[in-house]
Scaffold this active site. Sequence first.
Site, PDB file in Angstrom:
ATOM      1  N   ASN A  37       0.812  -1.220   0.000  1.00 30.60           N
ATOM      2  CA  ASN A  37       0.000   0.000   0.000  1.00 30.60           C
ATOM      3  C   ASN A  37       0.844   1.268   0.000  1.00 30.60           C
ATOM      4  O   ASN A  37       0.317   2.359  -0.207  1.00 30.60           O
ATOM      5  CB  ASN A  37      -0.934   0.019   1.207  1.00 30.60           C
ATOM      6  CG  ASN A  37      -1.970  -1.076   1.125  1.00 30.60           C
ATOM      7  OD1 ASN A  37      -2.452  -1.406   0.048  1.00 30.60           O
ATOM      8  ND2 ASN A  37      -2.292  -1.668   2.258  1.00 30.60           N
ATOM      9  N   ASN A  38       2.140   1.133   0.244  1.00 33.38           N
ATOM     10  CA  ASN A  38       3.012   2.305   0.202  1.00 33.38           C
ATOM     11  C   ASN A  38       3.249   2.667  -1.260  1.00 33.38           C
ATOM     12  O   ASN A  38       3.505   1.796  -2.098  1.00 33.38           O
ATOM     13  CB  ASN A  38       4.338   2.015   0.909  1.00 33.38           C
ATOM     14  CG  ASN A  38       5.142   3.282   1.105  1.00 33.38           C
ATOM     15  OD1 ASN A  38       5.522   3.943   0.153  1.00 33.38           O
ATOM     16  ND2 ASN A  38       5.399   3.612   2.351  1.00 33.38           N
ATOM     17  N   ARG A  39       3.175   3.941  -1.566  1.00 27.29           N
ATOM     18  CA  ARG A  39       3.230   4.404  -2.955  1.00 27.29           C
ATOM     19  C   ARG A  39       4.625   4.817  -3.406  1.00 27.29           C
ATOM     20  O   ARG A  39       4.790   5.375  -4.482  1.00 27.29           O
ATOM     21  CB  ARG A  39       2.244   5.559  -3.113  1.00 27.29           C
ATOM     22  CG  ARG A  39       0.829   5.123  -2.740  1.00 27.29           C
ATOM     23  CD  ARG A  39      -0.138   6.259  -2.621  1.00 27.29           C
ATOM     24  NE  ARG A  39       0.214   7.127  -1.502  1.00 27.29           N
ATOM     25  CZ  ARG A  39      -0.354   8.291  -1.249  1.00 27.29           C
ATOM     26  NH1 ARG A  39      -1.319   8.732  -2.030  1.00 27.29           N
ATOM     27  NH2 ARG A  39       0.010   9.022  -0.220  1.00 27.29           N
ATOM     28  N   PHE A  40       5.637   4.526  -2.612  1.00 22.93           N
ATOM     29  CA  PHE A  40       6.997   4.968  -2.903  1.00 22.93           C
ATOM     30  C   PHE A  40       7.458   4.583  -4.311  1.00 22.93           C
ATOM     31  O   PHE A  40       7.868   5.432  -5.100  1.00 22.93           O
ATOM     32  CB  PHE A  40       7.971   4.407  -1.851  1.00 22.93           C
ATOM     33  CG  PHE A  40       9.393   4.798  -2.078  1.00 22.93           C
ATOM     34  CD1 PHE A  40       9.833   6.081  -1.783  1.00 22.93           C
ATOM     35  CD2 PHE A  40      10.305   3.894  -2.597  1.00 22.93           C
ATOM     36  CE1 PHE A  40      11.150   6.442  -1.992  1.00 22.93           C
ATOM     37  CE2 PHE A  40      11.625   4.253  -2.807  1.00 22.93           C
ATOM     38  CZ  PHE A  40      12.046   5.528  -2.506  1.00 22.93           C
ATOM     39  N   SER A 134       5.142   8.795   1.478  1.00 27.22           N
ATOM     40  CA  SER A 134       4.487   8.030   0.410  1.00 27.22           C
ATOM     41  C   SER A 134       3.531   6.986   0.975  1.00 27.22           C
ATOM     42  O   SER A 134       2.898   6.247   0.233  1.00 27.22           O
ATOM     43  CB  SER A 134       5.543   7.345  -0.467  1.00 27.22           C
ATOM     44  OG  SER A 134       6.365   6.505   0.317  1.00 27.22           O
TER      45      SER A 134
END
Length: 162
Positions: A37-40, A134
């Site tokens: 789920n982290n958008r990094f 992010s």
Amino acid sequence: MDHGLKPFFDEDSRVLILGSFPSRKSFAQDFYYGNPNNRFFVVLERLFEDSCGTSVEDKKAFLKRHKIALFDVVKACSLKGSSDASIKDVEVNDIQAIIDQSDIQVVCTLGNTASKLFEQFVTCDKEHIALPSSSSANARMRIEDLVKAYAVILRYIDGETN
């Protein structure tokens, strides 16, 4: 809790991106930004118009291609779950050691906690830029907003500064 993740960099790295402390999912994957789920990595893919793939090895190759190093501000701490808000009893990593072994031109921190801890505890001889998190918990920032904010790193990667 000890950090457990090694810094990711090589002598050609120009931008060091620091989080606060790895999530449990990053520990399980043994690499940074392991929470799906982290958008990094989505943000970096859009920023560089390049695919980073899905495996850890693909992500490492992507980061090397774009001269990005990763590490965290915190080496060890007391923590509940993966929440930055619960970080206490902080011991910081030696950020200057990475700078001394690479071509780092700027240090970027992701999110308020990493930025505050960096400013409070870390000494290094490079410019510091605080970037938004992010994490999906930072829902007020759309991916397009994050890409725009992270674009500042391009001038360091492209070699416009020294």
